[in-house]
Design an enzyme around this catalytic site. Sequence first.
Site, mmCIF file in Angstrom:
data_model
loop_
_atom_site.group_PDB
_atom_site.id
_atom_site.type_symbol
_atom_site.label_atom_id
_atom_site.label_comp_id
_atom_site.label_asym_id
_atom_site.label_seq_id
_atom_site.Cartn_x
_atom_site.Cartn_y
_atom_site.Cartn_z
ATOM 1 N N GLU A 44 -0.678 1.749 -7.125
ATOM 2 C CA GLU A 44 0.035 0.828 -6.235
ATOM 3 C C GLU A 44 0.081 -0.569 -6.838
ATOM 4 O OE1 GLU A 44 1.716 1.062 -3.511
ATOM 5 O OE2 GLU A 44 1.432 3.206 -3.150
ATOM 6 N N GLU A 65 11.231 -7.249 -2.625
ATOM 7 C CA GLU A 65 10.770 -7.483 -1.258
ATOM 8 C C GLU A 65 9.372 -8.067 -1.199
ATOM 9 O OE1 GLU A 65 12.489 -7.477 1.271
ATOM 10 O OE2 GLU A 65 14.324 -6.514 0.558
ATOM 11 N N GLU A 116 3.452 -2.636 -7.854
ATOM 12 C CA GLU A 116 3.805 -3.900 -7.216
ATOM 13 C C GLU A 116 3.871 -5.059 -8.201
ATOM 14 O OE1 GLU A 116 4.836 -4.503 -4.256
ATOM 15 O OE2 GLU A 116 4.517 -2.519 -3.413
ATOM 16 N N PRO A 142 -7.775 4.370 15.674
ATOM 17 C CA PRO A 142 -6.693 5.323 15.958
ATOM 18 C C PRO A 142 -5.380 4.639 16.325
ATOM 19 C CG PRO A 142 -8.698 5.907 17.154
ATOM 20 C CD PRO A 142 -8.933 4.559 16.548
ATOM 21 N N GLY A 168 0.837 -1.199 0.000
ATOM 22 C CA GLY A 168 0.000 0.000 0.000
ATOM 23 C C GLY A 168 0.863 1.236 0.000
#
Lengths: 222, 222
Positions: free
Chosen positions: B56, B109, B60, B77, B40
């Site tokens: 994204e 990665e 990727e 939060p 993300g």
Amino acid sequence: MESLRVTVDIVIFTLRDGILQVLLVKRGVPPFEGQFAIPGGFIRQDESLEDAALRELYEETGVRNVFLEQLYTFGDPKRDPRGRVVTVAYYALIASDKLSLVAGAEAAEAQWSLANEPPPLAFDHKSILEFALERLRNKLEYTTVGFQLVPEKFTLGELQAVYEAILGRQLDKRNFRRKIALLGILKPLREWRHTGRKPAQLFRFASARFEKLKDKGILFPF
Amino acid sequence: MESLRVTVDIVIFTLRDGILQVLLVKRGVPPFEGQFAIPGGFIRQDESLEDAALRELYEETGVRNVFLEQLYTFGDPKRDPRGRVVTVAYYALIASDKLSLVAGAEAAEAQWSLANEPPPLAFDHKSILEFALERLRNKLEYTTVGFQLVPEKFTLGELQAVYEAILGRQLDKRNFRRKIALLGILKPLREWRHTGRKPAQLFRFASARFEKLKDKGILFPF
DNA sequence: TATATTAGTGTCTGACAGACACTAATGGAG
DNA sequence: CTCCATTAGTGTCTGTCAGACACTAATATA
């Protein structure tokens, strides 16, 4: 730098006079001054999205403990002419009996409108409302959300009216009652409502069975 | 002041070796350094949420034009220990043949993991993955998303394998084929795949019929 | 050429959904 | 008091769909 303004907007439905209605607020400032909008507000730093939605809902209606579900997140860069605002939309269902008890703090500028024929709406709120309506209609078919719009004690006729109002079409009485009966989640009461001609039996939810279904993860099965 | 950091995370599914897999990236920096996470990134000021997700996804996997759908927005939060980050989660489905053509830029990665038994994940990404899996399984039953995970030309056995991999159970061959046939959206080809013993007929989508359904708003009907 | 493997096909049964019509109980009008 | 208009309440039939179930066909390899 990578921060955006984020709001929650809540499409609040209720059923009044047998018609599905949405709570809208009249905007007092530009842009779209004087037009109606779906109630909402900014998310505070320390509250979750759902808490923010519940807070807004309470501020608008004075009601807690109602059905609330995240709808979709709208993030078009141009959806607010003042600048970028992402909104996480929720929708809520409030039974009319819960609603009549409390008047919202900001109620002066809020009013109920027909869900299917709303007045012109600010921003992309027309899309949001349509999205909510579609979700509601879909969920009505395979869950029991419809029960959220009926008072604690209700007649089968009232329940059917909820379904008809949301789906926008008439349902066969016998087929509807069979479907509900098959769920086995209604508890018949020894009370009757005498508003019509022949009195109608009142029902409430048989929580025991309902909780069992909830445990299985079915929650609102149909 | 009322701004929050907002990201998009994308749960990218594919089917390899008959197993449903997710693309995960290994974190190179704290928190959760060395652990895997759902890919993300931050949303740019001028792009829509979906555009951010597509970007994204392309970064990727090097793939465009694949199934992508908004999943849910996660905004607890405390979900990121560094501070508040709201993430709009999407999920994508990529057929293995599209995938093998291009290697992603950040692929060093990134690695594919078993969707049902992922390694320990950073943040609340376990919840997000589970949410995506549930949505995928549900949509498989009443839409045709499953077709997104199969190459352009495919055998009915391959299609069934997709369904079985996602649902995690075996399906009856005859019932499955009847269900698919009833949709009427497959076009039999005059080609056969010779990998097994008896050759299997190849199919592709009969777009005409499919587009018609799309016009009716059914899109991915089952 | 024999065999192991995968592809491909049809029927029966139970569950569910939609179409359909009459009787029962009451309030209000006369 | 009686009649009637109105709403409540009930059962059957039929078509569709889903799940259970077993054999034949075609090929590759031993």
